[in-house]
Design an enzyme around this catalytic site. Sequence first.
Site, short mmCIF file in Angstrom:
data_model
loop_
_atom_site.label_atom_id
_atom_site.label_comp_id
_atom_site.label_asym_id
_atom_site.label_seq_id
_atom_site.Cartn_x
_atom_site.Cartn_y
_atom_site.Cartn_z
N GLY A 234 -14.84 1.98 9.04
CA GLY A 234 -15.26 1.79 10.43
C GLY A 234 -16.61 2.38 10.78
O GLY A 234 -17.49 1.70 11.31
N GLU B 157 -19.54 1.25 8.08
CA GLU B 157 -19.97 -0.14 8.24
C GLU B 157 -20.70 -0.38 9.56
O GLU B 157 -21.45 -1.34 9.69
CB GLU B 157 -18.75 -1.08 8.15
CG GLU B 157 -18.14 -1.12 6.76
CD GLU B 157 -16.73 -1.70 6.75
OE1 GLU B 157 -16.40 -2.51 7.64
OE2 GLU B 157 -15.95 -1.33 5.85
N ASN B 158 -20.43 0.50 10.54
CA ASN B 158 -20.89 0.18 11.90
C ASN B 158 -21.86 1.16 12.55
O ASN B 158 -22.56 0.78 13.49
CB ASN B 158 -19.68 0.04 12.83
CG ASN B 158 -18.85 -1.16 12.46
OD1 ASN B 158 -19.33 -2.29 12.48
ND2 ASN B 158 -17.60 -0.93 12.10
N ARG C 66 0.86 -1.17 0.00
CA ARG C 66 0.00 0.00 0.00
C ARG C 66 0.90 1.23 0.00
O ARG C 66 1.80 1.36 0.83
CB ARG C 66 -0.86 0.02 1.26
CG ARG C 66 -1.67 1.28 1.30
CD ARG C 66 -2.57 1.36 2.49
NE ARG C 66 -3.28 2.62 2.42
CZ ARG C 66 -3.54 3.39 3.46
NH1 ARG C 66 -3.14 3.05 4.65
NH2 ARG C 66 -4.19 4.51 3.29
N GLU D 226 -9.33 -3.16 1.28
CA GLU D 226 -8.24 -2.58 0.50
C GLU D 226 -7.15 -3.61 0.24
O GLU D 226 -6.54 -3.63 -0.83
CB GLU D 226 -7.65 -1.38 1.25
CG GLU D 226 -8.62 -0.20 1.28
CD GLU D 226 -8.34 0.80 2.39
OE1 GLU D 226 -8.66 0.49 3.55
OE2 GLU D 226 -7.80 1.88 2.11
P1 ADP Z 1 -9.05 4.09 9.96
O1 ADP Z 1 -9.31 5.32 9.15
O2 ADP Z 1 -8.05 4.32 11.06
O3 ADP Z 1 -8.78 2.84 9.14
P2 ADP Z 1 -11.55 2.78 10.65
O4 ADP Z 1 -12.04 2.61 9.27
O5 ADP Z 1 -11.17 1.58 11.42
O6 ADP Z 1 -10.40 3.85 10.75
O7 ADP Z 1 -12.70 3.55 11.47
C1 ADP Z 1 -12.55 3.96 12.79
C2 ADP Z 1 -13.82 4.65 13.22
O8 ADP Z 1 -14.90 3.72 13.15
C3 ADP Z 1 -13.78 5.18 14.65
O9 ADP Z 1 -14.31 6.49 14.70
C4 ADP Z 1 -14.72 4.23 15.36
O10 ADP Z 1 -15.39 4.86 16.42
C5 ADP Z 1 -15.71 3.88 14.28
N1 ADP Z 1 -16.43 2.67 14.67
C6 ADP Z 1 -15.97 1.41 14.78
N2 ADP Z 1 -16.94 0.59 15.25
C7 ADP Z 1 -18.05 1.36 15.47
C8 ADP Z 1 -19.35 1.13 15.96
N3 ADP Z 1 -19.72 -0.08 16.36
N4 ADP Z 1 -20.21 2.18 16.01
C9 ADP Z 1 -19.83 3.40 15.63
N5 ADP Z 1 -18.61 3.69 15.16
C10 ADP Z 1 -17.72 2.69 15.08
#
Ligand code: ADP
Length: 397
Positions: A331, A334-335, A91, A384
């Site tokens: 993050g 998806e969540n 990457r 990715e």
């Molecule tokens: P990065 O940009 O570091 O790869 P990620 O894609 O892992 O980050 O995303 C991190 C974010 O996702 C954080 O703000 C985290 O709070 C959020 N996140 C992860 N799980 C949940 C959840 N269950 N509900 C809400 N937000 C979440």
Amino acid sequence: MKILVLNSGSSSLKYQLFDMMNEEVMAKGLVERIGLEGSILTHRPANKEKQEIHADITDHSVAIKLVLDALTNQEHGVIADMKEIDAVGHRAVHGGSTFAQSTLIDDKVIEQMEKLVDLAPLHNPPGLLGIEACKRIMPDIPQVAVFDTSFHQTMPESSFIYGLPYEMYTKYEIRRYGFHGTSHRFVSERAAALMNKPISELKIITCHLGNGSSITAVDKGKVVDTSLGFTPLEGLIMGTRCGDIDPAIVPYIMEKENMDVKQINDFLNKKCGMLGVSGVSSDLRNIEEAAGEGNHRAQLTLDIFYKRIVKYIGSYAAEMNGVDVIVFTAGIGENSIPMREAVCANLTFLGVEFESSANNFRGEEKEITKPGSKVKVFVIPTNEELMIARDTKELVK
Ligand code: ADP
């Protein structure tokens, strides 16, 4: 074909080994605290117990050697010999205007990547360390660089030139580059597959929402605009980055707070965004929780975050003169169930018929609009690493 995917940070190294026969992950892991005290490798082989290795990991070469040892270890390993690895995919963050595609690495490519360090001083050097280390340790195994910026290179000039004198572009290459391209490409291709249509017939808006966030407009498979810019600071408010602000605020704060260039850069990248507005955390989970307990600034942070997402989706739909599919990924995408609900509530004017009962899940690939909704909204977990492995396979085949 077996492909090792590496993502090198300044003090970390993430890896995944893919068997490209079935695109399955054979093992993955993470080296943390490279060059620091307490460095550790966490190795997760598929179908075997995870292993933690504490060692003195002084640099990226030592880290990669340790990863190869773990992959070939009799007990915890998944291959018998390093020679089973057919190629390594790296990457790479910033490909500038030089790399519009993933590229097979040779000395000339490394030289060109070194020239780009000026554009991404924080992100490109660790990537180069990983590449150099692999070259030393596995000189006969082909290596490929997959750039975060490449997918966005199709943007028209009218999207990438800022309202600055044109010489700022010709002299210093100041322009919009965009980031998270590998993720936007992965989920836009996946969205087209879910729509059962060629991507060349679709207008797609992809929302990659994580610690860093960006939204991209993809028309007929090509990026026409994206919210991150010259650096990964523009656009949405992010975990600790400010996103769009009036540029005049920058010299104003520098003067009032007596900051120099390095300090203001640090401030805008590390102290702002969700952390700065909420005063609670840069992590959306903590902010959602605090807002639930009645914390005003946490609620305000959510409101600003949602509004900014809606604004970008609206403006990109206008820019493409329509939209067929919207994707949430990473993050937060998806969540975060409340984020998806709040954003979709403001998109009915576009033809988004949100289905609340379909939204109650995390981390899965699913549609969250009603059957027959004019504009479909999907949640698609990004991958990715798989995209990097696919590009690597194509280039070394
Ligand atoms: P990065 O940009 O570091 O790869 P990620 O894609 O892992 O980050 O995303 C991190 C974010 O996702 C954080 O703000 C985290 O709070 C959020 N996140 C992860 N799980 C949940 C959840 N269950 N509900 C809400 N937000 C979440």
